[in-house]
Design a protein around this motif. Structure first.
Motif, PDB file in Angstrom:
ATOM      1  N   VAL A 243     -30.335 -88.624  59.165  1.00  0.00           N
ATOM      2  CA  VAL A 243     -29.812 -89.777  59.906  1.00  0.00           C
ATOM      3  C   VAL A 243     -30.896 -90.203  60.903  1.00  0.00           C
ATOM      4  O   VAL A 243     -31.044 -89.606  61.967  1.00  0.00           O
ATOM      5  CB  VAL A 243     -28.509 -89.426  60.663  1.00  0.00           C
ATOM      6  N   GLU A 244     -31.634 -91.232  60.519  1.00  0.00           N
ATOM      7  CA  GLU A 244     -32.800 -91.641  61.314  1.00  0.00           C
ATOM      8  C   GLU A 244     -32.421 -92.112  62.717  1.00  0.00           C
ATOM      9  O   GLU A 244     -33.132 -91.842  63.689  1.00  0.00           O
ATOM     10  CB  GLU A 244     -33.495 -92.789  60.583  1.00  0.00           C
ATOM     11  N   SER A 245     -31.279 -92.826  62.818  1.00  0.00           N
ATOM     12  CA  SER A 245     -30.914 -93.378  64.128  1.00  0.00           C
ATOM     13  C   SER A 245     -30.712 -92.232  65.141  1.00  0.00           C
ATOM     14  O   SER A 245     -31.090 -92.366  66.307  1.00  0.00           O
ATOM     15  CB  SER A 245     -29.651 -94.226  64.015  1.00  0.00           C
ATOM     16  N   ILE A 246     -30.150 -91.114  64.693  1.00  0.00           N
ATOM     17  CA  ILE A 246     -29.942 -89.990  65.622  1.00  0.00           C
ATOM     18  C   ILE A 246     -31.277 -89.345  65.986  1.00  0.00           C
ATOM     19  O   ILE A 246     -31.548 -89.069  67.160  1.00  0.00           O
ATOM     20  CB  ILE A 246     -28.958 -88.955  65.018  1.00  0.00           C
ATOM     21  N   ASN A 247     -32.129 -89.140  65.001  1.00  0.00           N
ATOM     22  CA  ASN A 247     -33.445 -88.563  65.314  1.00  0.00           C
ATOM     23  C   ASN A 247     -34.229 -89.464  66.261  1.00  0.00           C
ATOM     24  O   ASN A 247     -34.949 -88.976  67.134  1.00  0.00           O
ATOM     25  CB  ASN A 247     -34.244 -88.299  64.033  1.00  0.00           C
ATOM     26  N   ASN A 248     -34.066 -90.774  66.103  1.00  0.00           N
ATOM     27  CA  ASN A 248     -34.757 -91.685  67.022  1.00  0.00           C
ATOM     28  C   ASN A 248     -34.245 -91.534  68.445  1.00  0.00           C
ATOM     29  O   ASN A 248     -35.023 -91.567  69.400  1.00  0.00           O
ATOM     30  CB  ASN A 248     -34.586 -93.137  66.564  1.00  0.00           C
ATOM     31  N   ILE A 249     -32.936 -91.342  68.595  1.00  0.00           N
ATOM     32  CA  ILE A 249     -32.340 -91.203  69.935  1.00  0.00           C
ATOM     33  C   ILE A 249     -32.806 -89.904  70.598  1.00  0.00           C
ATOM     34  O   ILE A 249     -33.203 -89.897  71.768  1.00  0.00           O
ATOM     35  CB  ILE A 249     -30.789 -91.242  69.840  1.00  0.00           C
ATOM     36  N   THR A 250     -32.797 -88.800  69.847  1.00  0.00           N
ATOM     37  CA  THR A 250     -33.166 -87.518  70.450  1.00  0.00           C
ATOM     38  C   THR A 250     -34.690 -87.423  70.678  1.00  0.00           C
ATOM     39  O   THR A 250     -35.142 -86.702  71.563  1.00  0.00           O
ATOM     40  CB  THR A 250     -32.695 -86.329  69.593  1.00  0.00           C
ATOM     41  N   MET A 251     -35.443 -88.183  69.891  1.00  0.00           N
ATOM     42  CA  MET A 251     -36.899 -88.213  70.083  1.00  0.00           C
ATOM     43  C   MET A 251     -37.264 -88.752  71.462  1.00  0.00           C
ATOM     44  O   MET A 251     -38.272 -88.353  72.049  1.00  0.00           O
ATOM     45  CB  MET A 251     -37.534 -89.087  68.987  1.00  0.00           C
ATOM     46  N   LEU A 252     -36.415 -89.634  72.008  1.00  0.00           N
ATOM     47  CA  LEU A 252     -36.685 -90.188  73.338  1.00  0.00           C
ATOM     48  C   LEU A 252     -36.689 -89.064  74.380  1.00  0.00           C
ATOM     49  O   LEU A 252     -37.477 -89.098  75.335  1.00  0.00           O
ATOM     50  CB  LEU A 252     -35.623 -91.236  73.706  1.00  0.00           C
ATOM     51  N   PHE A 253     -35.814 -88.100  74.194  1.00  0.00           N
ATOM     52  CA  PHE A 253     -35.769 -86.943  75.107  1.00  0.00           C
ATOM     53  C   PHE A 253     -37.008 -86.073  74.897  1.00  0.00           C
ATOM     54  O   PHE A 253     -37.705 -85.715  75.853  1.00  0.00           O
ATOM     55  CB  PHE A 253     -34.482 -86.148  74.865  1.00  0.00           C
ATOM     56  N   ASN A 254     -37.320 -85.758  73.629  1.00  0.00           N
ATOM     57  CA  ASN A 254     -38.511 -84.937  73.340  1.00  0.00           C
ATOM     58  C   ASN A 254     -39.780 -85.566  73.917  1.00  0.00           C
ATOM     59  O   ASN A 254     -40.633 -84.869  74.459  1.00  0.00           O
ATOM     60  CB  ASN A 254     -38.694 -84.778  71.828  1.00  0.00           C
ATOM     61  N   ASN A 255     -39.898 -86.876  73.788  1.00  0.00           N
ATOM     62  CA  ASN A 255     -41.105 -87.554  74.267  1.00  0.00           C
ATOM     63  C   ASN A 255     -41.227 -87.497  75.786  1.00  0.00           C
ATOM     64  O   ASN A 255     -42.327 -87.662  76.315  1.00  0.00           O
ATOM     65  CB  ASN A 255     -41.136 -89.010  73.783  1.00  0.00           C
ATOM     66  N   ARG A 256     -40.101 -87.294  76.475  1.00  0.00           N
ATOM     67  CA  ARG A 256     -40.167 -87.152  77.932  1.00  0.00           C
ATOM     68  C   ARG A 256     -40.390 -85.694  78.355  1.00  0.00           C
ATOM     69  O   ARG A 256     -40.830 -85.427  79.475  1.00  0.00           O
ATOM     70  CB  ARG A 256     -38.864 -87.645  78.575  1.00  0.00           C
ATOM     71  N   LEU A 257     -40.043 -84.783  77.456  1.00  0.00           N
ATOM     72  CA  LEU A 257     -40.150 -83.360  77.784  1.00  0.00           C
ATOM     73  C   LEU A 257     -41.611 -82.909  77.879  1.00  0.00           C
ATOM     74  O   LEU A 257     -41.976 -82.133  78.769  1.00  0.00           O
ATOM     75  CB  LEU A 257     -39.437 -82.558  76.693  1.00  0.00           C
ATOM     76  N   ARG A 258     -42.430 -83.410  76.976  1.00  0.00           N
ATOM     77  CA  ARG A 258     -43.842 -82.997  76.967  1.00  0.00           C
ATOM     78  C   ARG A 258     -44.522 -83.364  78.288  1.00  0.00           C
ATOM     79  O   ARG A 258     -45.122 -82.487  78.920  1.00  0.00           O
ATOM     80  CB  ARG A 258     -44.522 -83.616  75.730  1.00  0.00           C
ATOM     81  N   PRO A 259     -44.405 -84.615  78.780  1.00  0.00           N
ATOM     82  CA  PRO A 259     -44.980 -84.927  80.105  1.00  0.00           C
ATOM     83  C   PRO A 259     -44.295 -84.175  81.250  1.00  0.00           C
ATOM     84  O   PRO A 259     -44.964 -83.856  82.239  1.00  0.00           O
ATOM     85  CB  PRO A 259     -44.787 -86.440  80.263  1.00  0.00           C
ATOM     86  N   LEU A 260     -43.014 -83.864  81.116  1.00  0.00           N
ATOM     87  CA  LEU A 260     -42.340 -83.082  82.165  1.00  0.00           C
ATOM     88  C   LEU A 260     -43.027 -81.720  82.335  1.00  0.00           C
ATOM     89  O   LEU A 260     -43.256 -81.259  83.458  1.00  0.00           O
ATOM     90  CB  LEU A 260     -40.846 -82.887  81.819  1.00  0.00           C
ATOM     91  N   VAL A 261     -43.364 -81.099  81.206  1.00  0.00           N
ATOM     92  CA  VAL A 261     -44.044 -79.801  81.236  1.00  0.00           C
ATOM     93  C   VAL A 261     -45.382 -79.927  81.988  1.00  0.00           C
ATOM     94  O   VAL A 261     -45.724 -79.083  82.820  1.00  0.00           O
ATOM     95  CB  VAL A 261     -44.211 -79.287  79.787  1.00  0.00           C
ATOM     96  N   ASP A 262     -46.115 -80.994  81.746  1.00  0.00           N
ATOM     97  CA  ASP A 262     -47.380 -81.213  82.467  1.00  0.00           C
ATOM     98  C   ASP A 262     -47.133 -81.386  83.965  1.00  0.00           C
ATOM     99  O   ASP A 262     -47.859 -80.817  84.781  1.00  0.00           O
ATOM    100  CB  ASP A 262     -48.092 -82.463  81.932  1.00  0.00           C
ATOM    101  N   ASP A 263     -46.098 -82.158  84.322  1.00  0.00           N
ATOM    102  CA  ASP A 263     -45.783 -82.375  85.740  1.00  0.00           C
ATOM    103  C   ASP A 263     -45.483 -81.056  86.431  1.00  0.00           C
ATOM    104  O   ASP A 263     -45.975 -80.803  87.532  1.00  0.00           O
ATOM    105  CB  ASP A 263     -44.530 -83.261  85.887  1.00  0.00           C
ATOM    106  N   LEU A 264     -44.654 -80.233  85.785  1.00  0.00           N
ATOM    107  CA  LEU A 264     -44.280 -78.952  86.405  1.00  0.00           C
ATOM    108  C   LEU A 264     -45.531 -78.092  86.591  1.00  0.00           C
ATOM    109  O   LEU A 264     -45.717 -77.480  87.650  1.00  0.00           O
ATOM    110  CB  LEU A 264     -43.236 -78.229  85.549  1.00  0.00           C
ATOM    111  N   ASN A 265     -46.397 -78.061  85.583  1.00  0.00           N
ATOM    112  CA  ASN A 265     -47.620 -77.256  85.694  1.00  0.00           C
ATOM    113  C   ASN A 265     -48.535 -77.765  86.799  1.00  0.00           C
ATOM    114  O   ASN A 265     -49.207 -76.986  87.469  1.00  0.00           O
ATOM    115  CB  ASN A 265     -48.366 -77.229  84.358  1.00  0.00           C
ATOM    116  N   ASN A 266     -48.545 -79.087  86.999  1.00  0.00           N
ATOM    117  CA  ASN A 266     -49.416 -79.648  88.034  1.00  0.00           C
ATOM    118  C   ASN A 266     -48.848 -79.465  89.433  1.00  0.00           C
ATOM    119  O   ASN A 266     -49.604 -79.368  90.396  1.00  0.00           O
ATOM    120  CB  ASN A 266     -49.651 -81.144  87.780  1.00  0.00           C
ATOM    121  N   ASN A 267     -47.518 -79.439  89.537  1.00  0.00           N
ATOM    122  CA  ASN A 267     -46.909 -79.443  90.867  1.00  0.00           C
ATOM    123  C   ASN A 267     -46.482 -78.076  91.382  1.00  0.00           C
ATOM    124  O   ASN A 267     -46.260 -77.924  92.579  1.00  0.00           O
ATOM    125  CB  ASN A 267     -45.703 -80.393  90.891  1.00  0.00           C
TER     126      ASN A 267
END
Ligand SMILES: *[C@@H]1O[C@H](CO)[C@@H](O)[C@H](O)[C@H]1NC(C)=O
Ligand SMILES: *[C@@H]1O[C@H](CO)[C@@H](O)[C@H](O)[C@H]1NC(C)=O
Ligand SMILES: *[C@@H]1O[C@H](CO)[C@@H](O)[C@H](O)[C@H]1NC(C)=O
Ligand SMILES: *[C@@H]1O[C@H](CO)[C@@H](O)[C@H](O)[C@H]1NC(C)=O
Length: 355
Positions: A243-267
């Motif tokens: 179901v592509e529409s669901i994977n597209n919705i959850t991908m929005l969260f994954n795409n924010r998680l990767r930069p969150l990890v960088d922020d935590l490491n920097n701060n």
């Protein structure tokens, strides 16, 4: 003749002892302790005594697990079990529900089926231990360790060295956002707004974990939720594998998680957060069909005492929602030793353990 045999026997004994010592060396964990947080992908029995429909302490769950049905939502080992074995832990980390004082110094598993980043997530299923409560339980365990050890400095240094695995967020979609008839979130937020508020709350929770002494933290992204048999049955795929529409919705969260990890490491000083790209790894591994192995009930869990598929390495999923052990093994292999920098970053788990 006798002495030749004696010599041969002696050599055999030495070879055996050397092999035995090698086994012991391998069994020495890479880090002293390992703590686990999350939902049903890592739960190893915490839900057994809760009032909830989200339980897996019956066959055919655990059919390939040495201790049988323990509450793990798969046929064999969970992703947390498999990472623990790769880290060299000779025994599985015990569930918080039953962990004894003797056991807690090597780690505790707080995972609870149905749990989410958000407090209300999973309430359609019954009771569950939300991530906030899991963190409170961890604070209790840390205090307990300090008391048992009797040296706060030592304990603080000790818990800095552990690996912390956090695998949560699936239920914030499956048992929250994607159920607009039961939850308001789907009506209040568009997918991007929801990913943003989830990430913001998760960031605070991961900071709480850091403040409790965690430094080496493995943050799992969401898997391909749109490829689970339950979502395929619910929504349909128009002939596509997922179901592509669901994977597209959850991908929005994954795409924010990767930069969150960088922020935590920097701060955060000395923080070593790392992101596991579960969807990315799933997409480019050898493809198994998106069908369940066990017979499933209307809630997507296995029918109690039903006979599962005979070849449990032939399907990606064990029930309507949870991967079979073979999928968990393939994910564990690449999370531990990345094949591409996109698999897990900035450090794969084997590197993280050595830092
Ligand atoms: C407590 O642990 C620290 C760090 O390991 C050590 O330097 C210190 O000597 C210990 N204190 C006592 C009283 O054992
Ligand atoms: C999902 O996202 C892809 C890539 O952005 C896009 O091509 C596709 O149309 C989207 N599918 C759905 C159903 O939203
Ligand atoms: C995850 O991996 C896929 C495929 O390798 C890649 O396209 C995607 O950008 C990665 N996602 C993140 C958040 O790193
Ligand atoms: C089980 O299924 C896998 C994947 O389809 C296949 O490679 C394997 O040969 C099968 N094993 C048996 C015993 O049929």
């Amino acid at each position: 003749m006798a002495s030749k045999l004696g010599l041969l026997f002696g050599i055999l004994v030495i070879a055996f002892v050397m092999q035995f010592q090698t086994v012991i060396v391998i069994a020495q964990p890479q880090v002293p302790c390992y703590f686990i947080f999350g939902g049903s992908l890592v739960d190893n029995g915490n839900n057994n005594r809760l009032v909830t429909t989200q339980k897996a302490n019956y066959l055919p769950y655990g059919i390939d697990f040495p201790q049988g049905a323990t509450g793990r939502f798969t046929n064999g080992r969970t992703i947390a079990d498999l990472i623990g074995q790769r880290l060299g832990f000779p025994e599985f980390i015990p569930p918080y529900a039953t962990a004894t004082d003797r056991e807690i110094s090597t780690g505790v598993n707080y995972g609870s089926g149905g749990a989410g980043i958000r407090l209300e997530t999973g309430r359609n299923l019954g009771d569950r231990i939300s991530l906030d409560r899991q963190l409170l339980n961890h604070a209790t365990i840390v205090s307990r360790l300090k008391l048992l050890q009797g040296n706060i400095t030592f304990t603080n240094e000790y818990i800095n060295k552990c690996i912390y695995l956090v695998n949560i967020g699936t239920n914030d979609y499956v048992n929250n956002y994607l159920m607009p008839q039961s939850y308001l979130t789907g009506r209040i937020y568009n997918p991007d707004q929801y990913a943003a508020i989830l990430t913001q709350q998760y960031s605070q929770q991961l900071t709480t974990l850091y403040n409790l002494g965690a430094r080496k933290v493995v943050v799992f992204g969401l898997g391909p939720i749109g490829c689970t048999p339950a979502q395929i049955a619910r929504v349909g795929t128009n002939g596509r594998p997922c179901v592509e529409s669901i994977n597209n919705i959850t991908m929005l969260f994954n795409n924010r998680l990767r930069p969150l990890v960088d922020d935590l490491n920097n701060n955060l000083r000395d923080a070593r957060f790392t992101f596991v790209n579960v969807s990315g790894i799933a997409a480019n591994r050898l493809v198994l069909p998106n069908v369940p192995c066990c017979q499933i009930q209307s809630n997507g869990l296995c029918v109690p005492n039903s006979i599962p598929c005979p070849n449990r390495t032939s399907t990606a999923w064990y029930d309507g929602f949870h991967p079979s052990e073979i999928s968990n093994s393939r994910l564990a292999a690449r999370a531990y030793i990345a094949r591409s920098p996109l698999d897990v970053s900035p450090n794969d788990i084997s590197t993280l353990a050595r830092l």
